[in-house]
Enzyme design. Structure first.
Site, mmCIF file in Angstrom:
data_model
loop_
_atom_site.group_PDB
_atom_site.id
_atom_site.type_symbol
_atom_site.label_atom_id
_atom_site.label_comp_id
_atom_site.label_asym_id
_atom_site.label_seq_id
_atom_site.Cartn_x
_atom_site.Cartn_y
_atom_site.Cartn_z
ATOM 1 N N ASP A 108 -49.260 -26.723 -57.600
ATOM 2 C CA ASP A 108 -49.173 -25.325 -58.032
ATOM 3 C C ASP A 108 -48.270 -24.580 -57.049
ATOM 4 O O ASP A 108 -48.700 -24.222 -55.951
ATOM 5 C CB ASP A 108 -50.582 -24.720 -58.065
ATOM 6 C CG ASP A 108 -50.581 -23.250 -58.481
ATOM 7 O OD1 ASP A 108 -49.501 -22.687 -58.725
ATOM 8 O OD2 ASP A 108 -51.677 -22.663 -58.545
ATOM 9 N N HIS A 109 -47.013 -24.357 -57.453
ATOM 10 C CA HIS A 109 -46.018 -23.718 -56.578
ATOM 11 C C HIS A 109 -45.284 -22.602 -57.310
ATOM 12 O O HIS A 109 -45.148 -22.634 -58.529
ATOM 13 C CB HIS A 109 -44.985 -24.753 -56.118
ATOM 14 C CG HIS A 109 -45.370 -25.505 -54.890
ATOM 15 N ND1 HIS A 109 -44.675 -25.417 -53.711
ATOM 16 C CD2 HIS A 109 -46.389 -26.369 -54.655
ATOM 17 C CE1 HIS A 109 -45.242 -26.192 -52.803
ATOM 18 N NE2 HIS A 109 -46.291 -26.783 -53.354
ATOM 19 N N GLU A 124 -49.356 -21.489 -48.661
ATOM 20 C CA GLU A 124 -48.157 -21.479 -47.831
ATOM 21 C C GLU A 124 -47.381 -20.185 -48.074
ATOM 22 O O GLU A 124 -47.315 -19.701 -49.206
ATOM 23 C CB GLU A 124 -47.237 -22.662 -48.169
ATOM 24 C CG GLU A 124 -47.879 -24.026 -48.035
ATOM 25 C CD GLU A 124 -48.432 -24.528 -49.366
ATOM 26 O OE1 GLU A 124 -48.075 -23.970 -50.430
ATOM 27 O OE2 GLU A 124 -49.216 -25.479 -49.330
ATOM 28 N N ASN A 172 -44.863 -19.877 -51.074
ATOM 29 C CA ASN A 172 -45.225 -19.433 -52.414
ATOM 30 C C ASN A 172 -45.814 -18.031 -52.451
ATOM 31 O O ASN A 172 -45.645 -17.306 -53.426
ATOM 32 C CB ASN A 172 -46.246 -20.408 -53.008
ATOM 33 C CG ASN A 172 -45.699 -21.810 -53.116
ATOM 34 O OD1 ASN A 172 -44.678 -22.043 -53.736
ATOM 35 N ND2 ASN A 172 -46.376 -22.752 -52.480
#
Length: 314
Positions: free
Chosen positions: A37-38, A106, A109
């Site tokens: 999921d990015h 992160e 994202n």
């Protein structure tokens, strides 16, 4: 006995291709799916990053496999109330075979909506509250929440699965492992860490591990492919949580050798090499092991694993 799933790489492939790969994975004998999921890929060279929730909806109609996000960050980019709705809908579409994998995310994202990237301790605090919000909404009750990090005002989810989706948590450091042991239903890792697996197994929690490989007819070409697409595997430390743009990872990747990039990935056409690499996760005690093929040779990979690797692993 461990079950074996396929790890769909949203960073490398368009959504229609990911659906196609999911179908091929089921035909080859894989028993479950992970999907990343990015918002951004790690590198421009990887080239893709579709919206995972649309892709999950399509996959759910094309296969019968369980699906886990590996992993979703319900902290900044998307409010946990919306993630709760997306996860509930995904669970309905999969007939209750959806697991929500979560982590603290992160900057790559999450910075797109807020340039302030909270420190790790604060993100863990946010994640605990986010999970509390999601579980409250999965009850089907009217929810009002006014917490330290999130506000929900008289919200209710109407479309719900028979049972709330399990929440699996990615955890690296001691504090995140402690939190996951306390609040998560399961553990997610991309390394064969037997000690951590045993900690979760003792608590009756399921464990999922993931590994990247590169099948090709020539081992040298496979290693070059890994170095080109996933040199980030050789980047150590906290950079993966802190850097905001693919070009920053490209700059660091210039210092990563081919050996450093591909050292943890099974490369080439020898099935025993792949069995040994995946087997480390089995030996560590993971309940489920997910394998991702790096690069474009997806059809050849599924044929290879279906004929040569999965039977040996089982």
């Amino acid at each position: 006995m461990a079950t074996f799933g396929y790890f769909l790489s949203s960073e490398e492939h368009r959504p229609d291709e990911l659906v196609r790969q999911a179908v091929l994975a089921e035909r080859a004998g894989f028993e479950a799916l992970w999907i990343s999921d990015h918002f951004h890929p790690w590198l421009d060279e990887q080239g893709q990053s579709p919206f995972v929730w649309s892709t999950i909806g399509a996959i759910a109609q094309a296969t019968s496999l369980p699906i886990t996000t590996a992993v979703t960050c319900p902290l900044v980019r998307i409010h946990p109330a919306i993630i709760a709705q997306a996860a509930a809908t995904s669970a309905v579409l999969t007939g209750g075979k959806f697991q929500l994998g979560v982590g603290t995310g992160e900057a790559l994202n999450e910075h797109i909506l807020d340039s302030r990237w909270p420190p790790a301790a604060e993100r863990l605090e946010m994640l605990e509250e986010a999970i509390e919000v999601m579980r409250a909404l999965w009850s089907g009750e009217l929810v009002t929440h006014r917490g330290k990090h999130y506000t929900v005002d008289t919200a209710r989810l109407y479309t719900l699965p028979d049972e709330p989706p399990p929440v699996y948590m990615s955890a690296f450091g001691d504090k995140s492992v402690e939190l996951a042991l306390r609040i998560a239903d399961g553990f997610i890792s991309t390394g064969p860490d037997a000690e951590k697996v045993q900690m979760f197994t003792k608590e009756g929690k399921r464990t999922q591990g993931g590994i990247k490989v590169c099948y090709a007819a020539d081992e040298g070409e496979a290693r070059k492919t890994v170095h080109r697409l996933w040199p980030t595997q050789g980047i150590k430390g906290e950079a993966s949580q802190l850097l905001p743009l693919p070009r920053h990872f490209e700059q660091l990747a210039e210092m990563v050798s081919e050996e450093e990039a591909s050292g943890k990935s099974a490369c080439g056409p020898d099935p025993e090499v792949h069995v040994e690499a995946v087997g480390k996760y089995v030996e560590a005690g993971f309940d489920e092991v997910f394998i991702s093929q790096i690069g474009t040779e997806q059809d050849a990979f599924f044929d290879f694993y279906g004929r040569e690797v999965l039977p040996r692993l089982r």
